[in-house]
Motif scaffolding. Sequence first.
Motif, mmCIF file in Angstrom:
data_model
loop_
_atom_site.group_PDB
_atom_site.id
_atom_site.type_symbol
_atom_site.label_atom_id
_atom_site.label_comp_id
_atom_site.label_asym_id
_atom_site.label_seq_id
_atom_site.Cartn_x
_atom_site.Cartn_y
_atom_site.Cartn_z
ATOM 1 N N ARG C 4 0.834 -1.266 0.015
ATOM 2 C CA ARG C 4 0.039 0.023 0.000
ATOM 3 C C ARG C 4 1.084 1.163 0.026
ATOM 4 O O ARG C 4 1.950 1.166 0.510
ATOM 5 C CB ARG C 4 -0.811 -0.048 1.145
ATOM 6 N N TYR C 52 4.202 -1.505 3.507
ATOM 7 C CA TYR C 52 3.895 -0.353 3.126
ATOM 8 C C TYR C 52 4.930 0.299 2.220
ATOM 9 O O TYR C 52 6.063 0.024 2.558
ATOM 10 C CB TYR C 52 3.324 0.583 4.065
ATOM 11 N N ILE C 162 1.674 4.851 9.810
ATOM 12 C CA ILE C 162 0.696 3.929 9.253
ATOM 13 C C ILE C 162 -0.561 3.851 9.950
ATOM 14 O O ILE C 162 -1.605 3.814 9.502
ATOM 15 C CB ILE C 162 1.587 2.555 9.303
#
Lengths: 80, 165, 665
Positions: C4, C52, C162
């Motif tokens: 992501r 991520y 995050i």
Amino acid sequence: MLDIQDTTLDTLKPGEKASITKVRVKGSARRKLFDMGMVAGAEIELIRNAPLGDPMEYRIKGYHLSIRKEEARQIFIQKL
Amino acid sequence: MDIKRENGNDVQDTSTPMVFSTVTGSLYVLLGLLQLSAGAIRILIGPDVQVPLTNLLFIPADIIGAFVLLLIGTVFIYGVIEMHSGIFEGISYAYVGILISLIFAAIYMLVSTGNMLEAYLLKNEDFIGWTPASDLRPGIYLAILPLFAFIKWKNMFEPINESRL
Amino acid sequence: MEDREIKIALTGNPNVGKTTLFNALTGSRQHVGNWPGVTVEKKSGRVAYKGYNIEVIDLPGTYSLTAYSMDEIVARDFIIEEKPDIVIQVVDASNLERNLYLTTQLMELGSEILIVLNMCDIAEDRGDRLYIDKMQELLATPVIRTVATQKKGLCDLLDKVIEQKELKQHHGHEIGYGNEIEEKILDIEKVLIEDEKRDKRYPLRWVSIRLLEGDDNVKGKIVNSPVYGRVMAIIDSIDQEEYEAEIADKRYLAINTIFPQMCTRANDTLTKSDMIDRVLTNKYLGIPIFLALMWGAFELTFAFATPFMDMIDLAATWASEYVSSSIHPDWLASLVGDGIIGGVGAVLVFVPNIFILFFLLSLLEGSGYLARAAFIMDKLMYKIGMHGKSFIPMLMGFGCNVPAIMAARSIEDEKDRLITILIVPFISCGARLPIYVLFAGTFFGRQAGTVIFAMYILGIAIAIVSAKILRETIVKGKPAPFIMELPPYRVPTLKTSLIHMWDNGFMYIKKAGTIILAGVVVIWVLASFPWGVEYGSEASYVGSIGHAVEPLMKPLGFDWKISVALIFGLVAKEIVVASIGVLYGTGDSSEALSERLLADSGVTALSSLSLMAFSLLYMPCVATVGVIKKETGSWKWTIFAIVYGIVVAWIIAFLIYQGGRLLGY
Ligand SMILES: Nc1nc2c(ncn2[C@@H]2O[C@H](COP(=O)(O)OP(=O)(O)O)[C@@H](O)[C@H]2O)c(=O)[nH]1
Ligand SMILES: [Mg+2]
């Protein structure tokens, strides 16, 4: 608004402290001075002049800021 | 000028740095003056006249170098004058004097290393007869004193309230 | 599982450790410095963390977002227009109060903020106490402690990023400006909202406040709006200066009310930095120390570099000879040996100078002394119509004009910047040195050093006079006010300086490898064709060009060969020597070239002096012209710089040559 004293920042001697009362500088320098913490009520101390006499080194809000006499003359203070 | 410290009983004693600054500063000034006269005579009269002691003390006829020596000496002496009149901050001059003298010694030694490469590695004919002693000068050997002080007094130059912890 | 994406931007005051944090996070290379405003370019890097993919952008350091300088506009536009997921404000824990001023402005922008409290080591060593929980509560923003130099707190930071991204909850927070101003803000908002086509990325309240503060940049953004006239009517009705002061007051007031609850500061103590400053800016000692340090820097840049330059010279000569004797056919041997290796070798010789210069500049910058240099020199600079900050770019100009002109970005005022950019090309860069060394060495023998020094002085003098002239004519006005932070002295890190040295030195090598290589090949072609003529002879193309411009150059004492070399020097000034070498058919052996020059009756001591002055002043090299265009953003000024340089060079060279002849030389 009339009780502002006539003392200006350039009259401060090394080691002396003052409180800023009014900033009369015009133009873009005005905003920059505000950004750097030169607002009414701020405490300021002259550390020293540059070797050639100008600009000046001040302590304000815990850091060292340098401005020329020309601007300092337009900043009004109350000595502490 | 007020000294911003809570209590006056810490590191107020400036006698050691004062003695050190006096000795080091005088040496720098003295050799600076000798070097200055050596340089001035070289320019005004020519290379035939020798100032006494210049060979013995490895003093080159270099006016800019003389200016540097005098400057370093003046920084030390300036501090002595301030400390003598009771200003604790005078110690700053000893600190900066030590730093500057080490910086210039480093510069001279780097340049000398360059000359060594020229002489031994590249065998440049301009450097025939060059030995490490050719580049020895007061700016280098006088720095031994400040170097010593720097190592010995490292703590003294820490910010004051760190040494108080 | 696919990674992501998260986009974060690092913002904050100058010298708070953004770049250090950026390097620690991304591991990428970037310059770290102490000169306020050094990070002018937006740098981005990536870090992969717990599935991520985080993109990190290092924004320029700013004290506020009031559009006082380019830096501020860049940072502000990025935050508003690119909408990073999280804006991380890096805050100097040892200087909290002023840092929070920017926080108040970021909050008004409506961005998702996360505060990184950096330099915790300094604050705690000093005895300050920081109450993180209270800070989070009062600012309604997550706060993470880090020590970027020791890579402490990085994981906490990434975890928080995050967490914040996944939460998607927005912390609204605003400062009240008092009844009168709030009313006006509302008035303007009401008008603005009627414009359906307005840029919705800009929060209404923020736009209104900015307009009340007289922000021309924001004004420009709504100038085409149908409601512009009505907005201006409201703004014209107020005392704008009062409002400006009042708004700043209120922001600091807001800070002052929460600040004492967030931290307690230890009493001011005499720090190491204060001690150093006391001496280095001492009334009597400050300037001599400054001059001595500058002299030391030059000594290292030139004297220490000599053996390394000699080594490169030897290697180039060897390679050129080897190639000439081992490559067939002849024309290729000539192209590679004489043209490419000879020419590029003559340029690579300056790599040691440039590496050392950038290393030293970075040390000065990282230590905080560069800001003092501006402080010490400002009065003098002001006298010649310039700003103290212009001193640094001018000093860098002695190394290479290209980074020098780029360094002028730290000058906020457009006029100051423009003048600096226009006069830097007169500062004698390292590339011009070989021209002096060749000609002064050949014709002036023991006086060579003095002559070279005189060239440097001439460059400085022309720069000063030009600044004066520009101030009186096209760029009227006084230098901008000197409002500058003097950051604490810090021990510069070797790694940072080495990275800086490598990046900039490499840039120079790349320049040598591309533009200059191309220039060298062009010279070789022009000097060798039509094929069959003697190399660089009058019959070659280059000879014809030289003859064509000779009438213009004759009054300066230049024959066709020198004219040709100067024309090629437009590509890069290094090429002047390289092409004189090519034209005299001596490759890069400087001794052989000296002999040929002495034997050539067309070149005399006087004409060589005129030539040195001309090469110093005439049109800047292509790379410099390129940055002038890029930095001024205007062809007008770029062409001005070129024409002005050529005219000044011609006049000075004319005066030297004809004056010298009158005096009987
Ligand atoms: N003591 C200490 N020094 C730091 C810390 N972070 C950065 N510095 C130093 O602060 C100076 C300025 O850092 P830099 O990253 O260039 O700041 P920027 O202008 O915000 O990008 C450098 O000399 C760093 O080494 C820290 O957490 N602690
Ligand atoms: Mg940075």
